[in-house]
Design a protein around this motif. Structure first.
Motif, PDB file in Angstrom:
ATOM      1  N   ILE A 149      -2.569  16.209 -23.231  1.00 29.17           N
ATOM      2  CA  ILE A 149      -2.047  15.769 -24.535  1.00 29.17           C
ATOM      3  C   ILE A 149      -2.910  16.282 -25.676  1.00 29.17           C
ATOM      4  CG2 ILE A 149      -1.370  13.757 -25.910  1.00 29.17           C
ATOM      5  CD1 ILE A 149       0.239  13.913 -23.410  1.00 29.17           C
ATOM      6  N   ARG A 150      -2.230  16.810 -26.698  1.00 27.37           N
ATOM      7  CA  ARG A 150      -2.874  17.160 -27.956  1.00 27.37           C
ATOM      8  C   ARG A 150      -2.404  16.159 -29.007  1.00 27.37           C
ATOM      9  NH1 ARG A 150      -2.660  23.101 -29.960  1.00 27.37           N
ATOM     10  NH2 ARG A 150      -4.561  23.071 -28.709  1.00 27.37           N
ATOM     11  N   THR A 151      -3.337  15.682 -29.817  1.00 32.06           N
ATOM     12  CA  THR A 151      -2.961  14.750 -30.888  1.00 32.06           C
ATOM     13  C   THR A 151      -3.428  15.298 -32.229  1.00 32.06           C
ATOM     14  OG1 THR A 151      -3.372  12.940 -29.357  1.00 32.06           O
ATOM     15  CG2 THR A 151      -3.037  12.350 -31.649  1.00 32.06           C
ATOM     16  N   ILE A 152      -2.506  15.398 -33.171  1.00 32.21           N
ATOM     17  CA  ILE A 152      -2.840  15.771 -34.544  1.00 32.21           C
ATOM     18  C   ILE A 152      -1.811  15.145 -35.455  1.00 32.21           C
ATOM     19  CG2 ILE A 152      -1.536  17.948 -34.436  1.00 32.21           C
ATOM     20  CD1 ILE A 152      -3.648  19.148 -36.338  1.00 32.21           C
ATOM     21  N   TRP A 153      -2.231  14.718 -36.651  1.00 39.20           N
ATOM     22  CA  TRP A 153      -1.343  14.039 -37.592  1.00 39.20           C
ATOM     23  C   TRP A 153      -0.619  12.855 -36.942  1.00 39.20           C
ATOM     24  CZ3 TRP A 153      -2.362  15.078 -42.401  1.00 39.20           C
ATOM     25  CH2 TRP A 153      -2.770  16.384 -42.775  1.00 39.20           C
ATOM     26  N   ASN A 154      -1.321  12.107 -36.098  1.00 40.18           N
ATOM     27  CA  ASN A 154      -0.740  10.946 -35.410  1.00 40.18           C
ATOM     28  C   ASN A 154       0.426  11.313 -34.496  1.00 40.18           C
ATOM     29  OD1 ASN A 154      -2.382   8.985 -36.559  1.00 40.18           O
ATOM     30  ND2 ASN A 154      -1.118   8.904 -38.390  1.00 40.18           N
ATOM     31  N   LYS A 155       0.500  12.600 -34.114  1.00 40.84           N
ATOM     32  CA  LYS A 155       1.611  12.996 -33.250  1.00 40.84           C
ATOM     33  C   LYS A 155       1.040  13.530 -31.938  1.00 40.84           C
ATOM     34  CE  LYS A 155       5.931  15.662 -33.526  1.00 40.84           C
ATOM     35  NZ  LYS A 155       6.779  16.513 -34.345  1.00 40.84           N
ATOM     36  N   ASN A 156       1.688  13.171 -30.854  1.00 42.75           N
ATOM     37  CA  ASN A 156       1.251  13.651 -29.528  1.00 42.75           C
ATOM     38  C   ASN A 156       2.103  14.815 -29.066  1.00 42.75           C
ATOM     39  OD1 ASN A 156      -0.754  11.751 -29.314  1.00 42.75           O
ATOM     40  ND2 ASN A 156       0.570  10.253 -28.322  1.00 42.75           N
ATOM     41  N   PHE A 157       1.445  15.798 -28.465  1.00 47.73           N
ATOM     42  CA  PHE A 157       2.153  16.969 -27.938  1.00 47.73           C
ATOM     43  C   PHE A 157       1.735  17.215 -26.495  1.00 47.73           C
ATOM     44  CE2 PHE A 157       3.777  18.495 -31.962  1.00 47.73           C
ATOM     45  CZ  PHE A 157       2.879  18.013 -32.877  1.00 47.73           C
ATOM     46  N   ASN A 158       2.647  17.786 -25.728  1.00 51.60           N
ATOM     47  CA  ASN A 158       2.296  18.194 -24.346  1.00 51.60           C
ATOM     48  C   ASN A 158       1.793  19.613 -24.362  1.00 51.60           C
ATOM     49  OD1 ASN A 158       3.008  15.861 -22.891  1.00 51.60           O
ATOM     50  ND2 ASN A 158       5.164  16.368 -23.166  1.00 51.60           N
ATOM     51  N   LEU A 159       0.601  19.782 -23.757  1.00 48.95           N
ATOM     52  CA  LEU A 159       0.062  21.129 -23.676  1.00 48.95           C
ATOM     53  C   LEU A 159       0.606  21.819 -22.428  1.00 48.95           C
ATOM     54  CD1 LEU A 159      -3.586  20.251 -24.681  1.00 48.95           C
ATOM     55  CD2 LEU A 159      -2.093  21.828 -25.908  1.00 48.95           C
ATOM     56  N   ILE A 160       0.904  23.107 -22.569  1.00 41.71           N
ATOM     57  CA  ILE A 160       1.412  23.856 -21.426  1.00 41.71           C
ATOM     58  C   ILE A 160       0.244  24.180 -20.484  1.00 41.71           C
ATOM     59  CG2 ILE A 160       2.506  26.029 -20.707  1.00 41.71           C
ATOM     60  CD1 ILE A 160       3.918  26.072 -23.380  1.00 41.71           C
ATOM     61  N   THR A 161       0.521  24.030 -19.198  1.00 37.63           N
ATOM     62  CA  THR A 161      -0.508  24.380 -18.204  1.00 37.63           C
ATOM     63  C   THR A 161      -0.170  25.743 -17.626  1.00 37.63           C
ATOM     64  OG1 THR A 161      -0.463  22.040 -17.639  1.00 37.63           O
ATOM     65  CG2 THR A 161      -1.689  23.502 -16.155  1.00 37.63           C
ATOM     66  N   CYS A 162      -1.176  26.598 -17.559  1.00 38.85           N
ATOM     67  CA  CYS A 162      -0.952  27.932 -17.007  1.00 38.85           C
ATOM     68  C   CYS A 162      -0.597  27.824 -15.522  1.00 38.85           C
ATOM     69  CB  CYS A 162      -2.206  28.786 -17.178  1.00 38.85           C
ATOM     70  SG  CYS A 162      -2.093  30.390 -16.344  1.00 38.85           S
ATOM     71  N   LYS A 163       0.499  28.491 -15.131  1.00 37.79           N
ATOM     72  CA  LYS A 163       0.971  28.375 -13.742  1.00 37.79           C
ATOM     73  C   LYS A 163      -0.026  28.973 -12.758  1.00 37.79           C
ATOM     74  CE  LYS A 163       5.787  27.445 -13.875  1.00 37.79           C
ATOM     75  NZ  LYS A 163       6.728  27.777 -14.952  1.00 37.79           N
ATOM     76  N   LYS A 164      -0.895  29.838 -13.241  1.00 36.43           N
ATOM     77  CA  LYS A 164      -1.834  30.491 -12.324  1.00 36.43           C
ATOM     78  C   LYS A 164      -3.168  29.768 -12.249  1.00 36.43           C
ATOM     79  CE  LYS A 164      -3.177  34.934 -10.704  1.00 36.43           C
ATOM     80  NZ  LYS A 164      -3.669  36.226 -11.069  1.00 36.43           N
ATOM     81  N   CYS A 165      -3.820  29.617 -13.427  1.00 38.94           N
ATOM     82  CA  CYS A 165      -5.180  29.077 -13.376  1.00 38.94           C
ATOM     83  C   CYS A 165      -5.254  27.594 -13.731  1.00 38.94           C
ATOM     84  CB  CYS A 165      -6.080  29.864 -14.333  1.00 38.94           C
ATOM     85  SG  CYS A 165      -5.709  29.555 -16.083  1.00 38.94           S
ATOM     86  N   GLY A 166      -4.175  27.031 -14.236  1.00 41.86           N
ATOM     87  CA  GLY A 166      -4.182  25.596 -14.546  1.00 41.86           C
ATOM     88  C   GLY A 166      -4.811  25.241 -15.884  1.00 41.86           C
ATOM     89  N   GLY A 167      -5.193  26.278 -16.644  1.00 41.46           N
ATOM     90  CA  GLY A 167      -5.814  25.996 -17.935  1.00 41.46           C
ATOM     91  C   GLY A 167      -4.770  25.569 -18.962  1.00 41.46           C
ATOM     92  N   LYS A 168      -5.208  24.856 -20.025  1.00 43.25           N
ATOM     93  CA  LYS A 168      -4.260  24.413 -21.062  1.00 43.25           C
ATOM     94  C   LYS A 168      -4.151  25.484 -22.140  1.00 43.25           C
ATOM     95  CE  LYS A 168      -4.153  20.548 -18.928  1.00 43.25           C
ATOM     96  NZ  LYS A 168      -3.134  20.479 -17.908  1.00 43.25           N
ATOM     97  N   THR A 169      -2.973  25.747 -22.541  1.00 40.76           N
ATOM     98  CA  THR A 169      -2.800  26.763 -23.581  1.00 40.76           C
ATOM     99  C   THR A 169      -2.348  26.140 -24.894  1.00 40.76           C
ATOM    100  OG1 THR A 169      -0.567  27.221 -22.758  1.00 40.76           O
ATOM    101  CG2 THR A 169      -2.351  28.613 -21.954  1.00 40.76           C
ATOM    102  N   ILE A 170      -1.071  26.315 -25.239  1.00 39.30           N
ATOM    103  CA  ILE A 170      -0.587  25.771 -26.521  1.00 39.30           C
ATOM    104  C   ILE A 170       0.424  24.658 -26.233  1.00 39.30           C
ATOM    105  CG2 ILE A 170      -0.974  27.891 -27.827  1.00 39.30           C
ATOM    106  CD1 ILE A 170       1.957  28.574 -27.498  1.00 39.30           C
ATOM    107  N   THR A 171       0.882  24.048 -27.286  1.00 40.43           N
ATOM    108  CA  THR A 171       1.853  22.963 -27.099  1.00 40.43           C
ATOM    109  C   THR A 171       3.210  23.541 -26.729  1.00 40.43           C
ATOM    110  OG1 THR A 171       2.582  22.950 -29.408  1.00 40.43           O
ATOM    111  CG2 THR A 171       0.686  21.546 -28.843  1.00 40.43           C
TER     112      THR A 171
END
Lengths: 151, 617, 258
Positions: C191-213
């Motif tokens: 989860i990313r939170t900014i301006w009181n809003k929550n977003f789901n971060l995309i997980t890389c299908k290969k390495c599992g790292g978080k990228t953008i919302t």
């Protein structure tokens, strides 16, 4: 207070979907509902195809708009220079004593809202009070409460 | 009926004029802002009601005309009977029947309704002879108070749209601009920019689209001249705009009217609809090929939208935040196109300049400030109202000869001119000429024409605080010097009013003012400190009294005054009823007492006491 | 080319350039809080003010914001003098009263001899200097999720009603462009939170790292007509896969040649 979006859209639809009509559309909504319901921000944004933040900015920048419900009776006290010099503050104090509210506030029973206006152009009859769009000039402070209640 | 040629217009004018002449007696009921607040609309209705039922020779409902502001607001509600010029003042609805019976039927004057000069004791039967009116010269206000703003035929009968016909018949755009330049007309909104030069710049700018905008925002508190023109003679504004459109090459115009003037919007819209119906707005005006139409754009309650770039943003449906004007709006204005923005009063002058000629206009007023200026007199002046006088007249003549002097014969302290951007001038400056440059050189400015008179019961520090508070509320908030600077300046001024300030605070205010003036983005900020700067210049002793002696000489600043009931008290209980802090005790016919600790110094008791039993110490 | 004078030195500039660009090019350091190369200038902070005059002005001078003033033939510009120093100092003084905890402002104010504000300080004052960089970049992106609301001293940058802005996509452009770190954001797990809003971060299908919302990804996919699976891999893994693909293509081509 939830307002039916359809009725808001009906009011909006009276105007041409032109960006320049933004203030006019907001004024029409306020005239109908006595304030700008929260739902109206999204509705206007969709109608004019502009971001919601833009509509909200305008609704909070221009002081004639209210985003909170206002009372049945809108009492406006003019605080222009001539009215100030001739005792507008006295009127405000008298209304506070009679109704228990100051400018920007609404009575709990939603009957009265007091607002301050910065000059309505009737300076020769200062101090001026406007109750539900009816003008009262040369208001002596001991008449203010009666004028506000009788309208 | 489309008036699509100039000869049709001439013919229509003759018919309208003939119709007017056929009305032997005209009863003008003033529906200007002041009289309206006094219930003059009910007086008008009463006339119609009675005459609909009653039959009187030469008098019918057509004889009763509602008009815009006649001018002498202090004496309203006004009823004027022409052609005799009978002037009835402070008329009540209950007087209407008597006016019809006595004056209209029998030609008798009703003494109690006639105006009696309080100074000389002279009773005036004819309004033109009253000193308030006699010294005026009306150009922009020529029709206000004389015609029914809703009736285009009234406007036509007095020569309306003849200037437009003259322009379209035999003048080239460049000639119109030349006449305007020669006349020396300077913008009546306050800035005083040469109108002819503005039009010339716009006409020369390379663009396929140009706009003509009319500034009807009139945000200066205390000013109501433009309101009266928009309500009382809307067609003159339209005529001025059409002539401008011809001169600069525009097809689209807007009149920006502030939200607080709903009646002006109604009357202007009626005039626009009528003009369109008759073909005086729209395509091929008077068969000349000129196409121009006008729409009304309403403000939302923002003083800053009187500033040209903010106004244009507002018309475009955005928030009214001004922009830096290094590229002037005459070149890049509404929608980034060349735009002429002129004030209501400026446009009202245009038809007369065209008809009577630039030389005639330039012969009035002073060399650098030609023509006349409308002013609204308000505050502690006996004759509050709307006037128009030649430029160059002195403040003394306006305030005393026309204005009748200070109300209740109190001592004159200051006259505030130019609204929040202007300043306060003391008694020593009463012989200054009123024009664009003289007042500015003396620390104030003429501004749009609001003139508020103050007496010894006003506090000049409180006046500065009032204006600074106004500007803080109206600031758009975009730039630091205005948003933060005026906010701090106001707080410091309030500190002085509360008796808590020091000499250092005053010095800080003076330093801060310098930055606000030099660094603000727009005129609101740049002239924001003026209320403080002009009062500290002429009334420093009042400031020092607040700071050093903790006293308010004007008896206004609540923290520094005490209300006390003296021996003149007759025990009428009036003050008890209005006291907002339950601080007054007393019985009928017995001297009342104020509890000075409970008292919140609201001043209501002082305002209602009829026997001067309350002292402000 | 346009000829003008800056601090007594003759300079040449391109037609249409703003004074600030020329001043910076000369290596002259003047503060400009609301200016950023990614966005159009607005002239909010007033710190970049310079004093200008012309030979035929008879000594009359004018202060203008250099970020918005275009170069003119024959213009004479001063970037530093007593008047400008006082203006800059006063502006920082006013800003410090409103944002007393801002290290950014404290550092700038030190250069002008200001340790603390001359005005009563707002103890809970936030670090927003109302430069509009965030709203300008958001507008440039095409979202306008946040905007200046209210008016005057009460002005505040926010989404409608101060709530989670419906149009915000969690791209963090506003937070990155903000000069005072006023805009707070938080990435925790998915989860990313900014301006009181929550977003789901995309997980890389290969390495599992978080990228953008997810929202930012969808926005870019639509705007740039990208393939829907474009953001399934993070940049690093995408480059790796591309390298492998390129490598295998080279091998195939060589084999084909032999």
């Amino acid at each position: 207070m939830i307002i039916d979006t359809q009725s808001i859209k009906k009011v909006i639809g009276k105007s041409v979907p032109d960006r320049g009509q933004l203030i006019m559309i907001l004024q029409n909504i306020q005239q109908e509902f006595h304030y700008l319901p929260k739902e109206s921000i999204k509705a206007v944004s969709e109608y004019l195809n502009i971001p919601q933040s833009t509509v909200y900015s305008a609704a909070t920048f221009y002081k004639s708009f209210s985003l909170i419900p206002r009372g049945e009776n809108i009492i406006k006290v003019c605080k222009g220079t001539a009215c100030h010099v001739k005792g507008a503050d006295l009127i405000i104090d008298q209304l506070d004593a009679a109704l228990g509210i100051r400018p920007g506030q609404t009575t709990e029973d939603m009957k009265y809202t007091i607002e301050v206006v910065n000059c309505v152009g009737a300076c020769a009859m200062a101090p001026v009070m406007i109750v539900n769009n009816k003008y009262f000039g040369e208001v002596k402070c001991n008449r203010a409460a009666r004028i506000a209640k009788k309208g | 009926m489309k008036i699509d040629t100039i000869s049709k217009l001439d013919k229509w004018r003759k018919e309208c004029h003939k119709k007017q002449l056929a009305i032997k007696t005209k009863v003008l009921v003033c529906l200007g802002p002041g009289c309206l607040a006094g219930g003059s609309d009910q007086i008008y209705e009463e006339f119609l009601k009675i005459l609909e039922k009653k039959n009187i020779d030469n008098i019918s409902v057509e004889s009763i005309k509602k008009t815009g502001c006649h001018g002498f607001c202090a004496r309203g509600p006004l009823v004027v009977i022409e052609p005799q010029g009978i002037f009835y003042s402070k008329v009540k609805k209950t007087d209407v029947a008597e006016i019809i019976e006595k004056t209209l039927l029998k030609g008798e004057l009703i003494d109690k309704l006639l105006y009696k000069d309080p100074g000389t004791g002279t009773t005036y039967t004819e309004w033109r002879k009253i000193p308030f009116y006699e010294r005026q010269q009306k150009i922009a206000l020529r029709n206000v108070g004389q015609i029914d703003p809703d009736a285009i035929e009234d406007y036509i009968a007095v020569g309306g749209y003849a200037a437009l016909a003259k322009v379209l018949k035999g003048m080239r755009p460049a000639e119109v601009i030349e006449q305007l330049t020669k006349s020396g007309l300077r913008g009546r909104g306050g800035a005083g920019f040469l109108t002819g030069r503005k039009w010339a710049t716009c006409a020369k700018a390379e663009s396929d689209i140009r706009y003509v905008l009319c500034n009807g925002d009139e945000g200066d508190p205390g000013a109501f001249m433009d309101r009266c023109i928009m309500e009382g003679d809307p067609h003159t504004v339209l005529e001025g705009m059409i002539i401008c459109a011809f001169a600069v090459g525009s097809t689209e115009g807007y009149i920006y009217v502030r939200e607080e003037y709903p009646l002006a919007v109604v009357n202007l819209q009626k005039a626009i609809d009528e003009a369109r119906n008759y073909g005086l707005l729209g395509d091929d005006i008077l068969g000349s090929g000129l196409c121009f139409d006008v729409k009304i754009s309403k403000g939302g309650g923002a003083f800053v939208c009187g500033e040209s770039s903010a106004l244009m943003k507002s018309v475009a449906g955005e928030i009214g935040e001004p922009r830096a004007k290094y590229v002037r709006s005459v070149l890049k204005g509404l929608h980034d196109k060349p735009t002429v923005l002129n004030n209501v009063e400026s446009f009202a002058n245009i038809p007369v300049i065209i008809e009577k000629g630039a030389d005639w206009f330039a012969s009035i007023g002073t060399k650098k400030s030609t023509g006349t200026k409308a002013f609204s007199l308000a505050g502690k002046i006996r004759n509050t109202g709307l006037i128009e006088v030649p430029m160059g007249i002195t403040l003394r003549e306006i305030i005393y000869d026309i204005g009748g002097g200070v109300l209740d014969n109190r001592e004159f302290k200051a006259v505030q001119t130019g609204g929040p951007s202007g300043g306060c001038l003391p008694a020593a400056k009463l012989d200054l000429q009123v024009d664009f440059d003289t007042l500015t050189e003396n620390g104030s400015m003429m501004g749009s024409g609001g003139m508020v008179v103050m007496d010894d019961q006003n506090c000049m520090v409180d006046v500065a605080r009032y204006f600074l508070n106004f500007l803080v509320e109206e600031s758009c908030g975009k730039c630091v010097p205005c948003r933060e600077g005026l906010y701090q300046l106001h707080n410091l001024c309030k500190k002085i009013c509360d008796g808590e300030a020091t000499d250092d605070d005053l010095r800080l205010m003076e330093d801060l003012s310098r930055t606000i003036v030099s660094a603000s983005l727009c005129g609101l900020g740049q002239s924001g400190p003026n209320p403080f700067l002009s009062t500290i210049m002429y009334f420093r002793d009042e400031y020092m009294a607040h700071i050093r002696d903790k006293k308010c000489p004007g008896g206004v600043c609540k923290s520094l005054i005490t209300y006390r009931i003296n021996a003149d008290c007759d025990g009428c209980m009036a003050c008890l009823t209005v006291c907002t802090s339950d601080a007054i005790t007393g019985e009928k016919k017995k001297r009342h007492v104020i509890d000075e600790i409970k008292c919140n110094r609201c001043g209501a008791c002082y305002a209602v006491c009829n026997v001067n039993a309350i002292d402000i110490i | 080319m346009v000829n003008l004078q800056i601090n007594g030195k003759n300079v040449q500039a391109r037609e249409g350039e703003m004074l600030l660009a020329v001043i910076k090019r000369l290596g002259i350091n003047i503060p400009a809080q609301c200016q950023h190369e990614a966005i159009e200038p607005t002239g909010n902070c007033r710190l970049c003010m310079v004093e200008i005059t012309r030979e035929d002005w008879g000594g009359w001078k004018k202060c203008v914001t250099s970020c918005l003033y275009p170069v003119e033939e024959g213009l004479i510009v001063e970037t530093h003098n007593d008047k400008l120093f006082e203006i800059r100092k006063t502006i920082l003084d006013l800003q410090l009263a409103r944002s007393p905890h801002s290290e950014y402002l404290q550092k700038m104010a030190e250069e002008y001899g200001l340790e603390k504000s001359s005005y009563p300080v707002e103890p809970d004052g936030d670090n927003c200097i109302m430069c509009y960089a965030c709203t300008r970049i958001c507008e440039l992106l095409g979202k306008s999720a946040i905007s200046p609301t209210q008016r005057g001293h009460n002005k505040i940058i926010a989404g409608p009603f101060g709530e989670a802005p419906p149009d915000c996509i969690g791209c963090l452009s506003c937070a990155h462009i903000c000069p005072t770190d006023h805009i707070k954001w938080n990435d925790e797990g998915d989860i990313r939170t900014i301006w009181n809003k929550n977003f789901n971060l995309i997980t890389c299908k290969k390495c599992g790292g978080k990228t953008i919302t997810r929202e930012f990804a969808d926005y870019l996919i639509e705007k740039r007509s990208l393939p829907p699976a474009y953001f399934d891999l993070c940049d690093k893994c995408k480059r790796h896969e591309t390298a492998i693909k390129m490598g295998s293509l080279v091998i195939k081509a060589r084999e084909a040649a032999i």
